[in-house]
Design a protein around this motif. Structure first.
Motif, short mmCIF file in Angstrom:
data_model
loop_
_atom_site.label_atom_id
_atom_site.label_comp_id
_atom_site.label_asym_id
_atom_site.label_seq_id
_atom_site.Cartn_x
_atom_site.Cartn_y
_atom_site.Cartn_z
N TRP A 61 9.11 4.10 -10.29
CA TRP A 61 7.91 3.84 -9.51
C TRP A 61 6.98 5.05 -9.44
CZ3 TRP A 61 6.52 -0.85 -8.82
CH2 TRP A 61 7.46 -1.86 -8.65
N ASN A 62 7.55 6.24 -9.35
CA ASN A 62 6.68 7.42 -9.28
C ASN A 62 5.92 7.62 -10.59
OD1 ASN A 62 9.04 8.02 -10.68
ND2 ASN A 62 9.23 10.08 -9.84
N GLN A 63 6.54 7.29 -11.72
CA GLN A 63 5.83 7.40 -12.99
C GLN A 63 4.79 6.30 -13.15
OE1 GLN A 63 8.19 8.20 -16.53
NE2 GLN A 63 9.91 8.94 -15.30
N VAL A 64 5.09 5.11 -12.63
CA VAL A 64 4.10 4.03 -12.65
C VAL A 64 2.84 4.46 -11.91
CG1 VAL A 64 3.59 1.68 -11.90
CG2 VAL A 64 5.81 2.20 -12.90
N MET A 65 3.03 5.05 -10.72
CA MET A 65 1.89 5.49 -9.92
C MET A 65 1.15 6.63 -10.62
SD MET A 65 2.00 3.40 -7.48
CE MET A 65 3.14 2.29 -6.66
N ALA A 66 1.89 7.56 -11.20
CA ALA A 66 1.26 8.69 -11.88
C ALA A 66 0.47 8.21 -13.10
CB ALA A 66 2.32 9.71 -12.29
N ALA A 67 1.06 7.33 -13.88
CA ALA A 67 0.36 6.82 -15.06
C ALA A 67 -0.88 6.02 -14.66
CB ALA A 67 1.31 5.94 -15.88
N SER A 68 -0.78 5.25 -13.59
CA SER A 68 -1.94 4.48 -13.13
C SER A 68 -3.08 5.40 -12.73
CB SER A 68 -1.54 3.59 -11.94
OG SER A 68 -0.51 2.68 -12.31
N LEU A 69 -2.76 6.50 -12.08
CA LEU A 69 -3.79 7.46 -11.71
C LEU A 69 -4.42 8.12 -12.93
CD1 LEU A 69 -2.19 9.28 -8.62
CD2 LEU A 69 -4.16 7.74 -8.60
N VAL A 70 -3.58 8.52 -13.88
CA VAL A 70 -4.07 9.23 -15.06
C VAL A 70 -5.01 8.35 -15.87
CG1 VAL A 70 -3.38 10.21 -17.28
CG2 VAL A 70 -2.14 10.82 -15.21
N VAL A 71 -4.63 7.10 -16.10
CA VAL A 71 -5.45 6.23 -16.95
C VAL A 71 -6.67 5.69 -16.21
CG1 VAL A 71 -3.42 5.57 -18.28
CG2 VAL A 71 -4.15 4.14 -16.36
N SER A 72 -6.68 5.79 -14.88
CA SER A 72 -7.82 5.29 -14.11
C SER A 72 -8.93 6.32 -13.98
CB SER A 72 -7.37 4.87 -12.71
OG SER A 72 -6.43 3.82 -12.77
#
Length: 280
Positions: free
Chosen positions: A245-256
């Motif tokens: 979940w922490n990587q999902v959130m991090a990836a979502s921030l990076v690509v947004s």
């Protein structure tokens, strides 16, 4: 000057704070979850991390090939936006400026396609792509080109409809003056109408780009491992061992971040384009 009661100002400020909190709260939870170790995210929820770490932002590139998915999304979304603009500009200009047999029927048909849910087109497009591959050897299913064509079926009708309204708000005298000066219909469009219609064209490009960037259903069916896009790739952080979940959130921030930055820079064109023709 209108008098504004004090109670109205209080209601306005309370409403602004309330709705701003609703918008920013998910972003705050996403950002704090991205800065937590996995055990903290899976454990009891805390508003502030007990241990801050940036490791998830480094791990997102190793857990899945996020860079490839990012490039695929960028190429597909950009191509869909460019193709939507090119086709919509000429189609909308023809509908707005010329009278030809079937004009009304074509306009209604373009607009009526927005009434159907996108999932209805999934099986027909799949069969069309498979048959094209068998007959011509051109591989559309599982390719980025096929995904671009798929997204055009959604973005083009709305893009044409929106640009028709924008072109209708531009005085015909501009076209006529260009024709008198020796420019043909295409020259009048490219040299006179397009510069004036820049806000509407940018709004169409933003709409087409965002539609392609965030689409999940067709991307999950019509792509392969090499052409997979970000919305589908982010699901791969869920494995048999659990969900990172922490990587999902991090990836979502990076690509947004790049998309949000571009949207903020172009938002004034989007507002002008969407409201064109509302007031004459």
């Amino acid at each position: 000057m209108l008098f504004e009661p004090r109670w109205f100002r209080w209601v306005r400020w309370v409403g602004l704070v309330f709705f701003t909190t609703i918008v920013l709260l998910p972003l705050y939870v996403m950002a704090t979850s991205a800065a937590k170790p996995l055990r903290d995210v899976q454990g009891e929820f805390r508003w502030w991390p007990t241990e801050l770490t940036l490791r998830p932002f480094a791990d997102i590139w190793r857990t899945i090939p996020l860079g490839r998915y990012f490039v695929n999304s960028l190429l597909v979304s950009t191509a869909a936006a460019v193709c939507s603009v090119l086709v919509a500009v000429f189609a909308a200009y023809a509908i707005s400026r010329f009278r030809f047999p079937g004009r009304a029927l074509f306009s209604v048909t373009v607009l009526s396609t927005q009434m159907f849910p996108g999932i209805l087109f999934l099986l027909p497009l799949f069969l069309i792509y498979v048959n094209i591959d068998q007959l011509t050897g051109i591989t559309l299913y599982g390719s980025r080109l096929g995904l671009v064509i798929t997204y055009l079926t959604f973005s083009l009708p709305f893009s044409i409809w929106m640009l028709v309204g924008y072109f209708n708000s531009i005085p015909r005298e501009l076209d006529e003056a260009a024709l008198v000066d020796g420019a043909g219909p295409v020259g009048a469009l490219l040299r006179v109408v397009v510069p004036v219609a820049t806000p509407g064209i940018v709004a169409v490009a933003i709409y087409a780009f965002v539609t392609a960037w965030s689409e999940v259903l067709f991307a999950s069916i019509m792509t392969s491992e090499q052409s997979r896009t970000l919305p589908v790739g982010l699901q791969l952080y869920s494995t048999q061992a659990g969900v990172y979940w922490n990587q999902v959130m991090a990836a979502s921030l990076v690509v947004s971040v790049p998309v949000a930055a571009g949207f903020l820079m172009l938002q004034r064109f989007l507002v002008q384009g969407l409201t064109a023709g509302a007031v004459k």
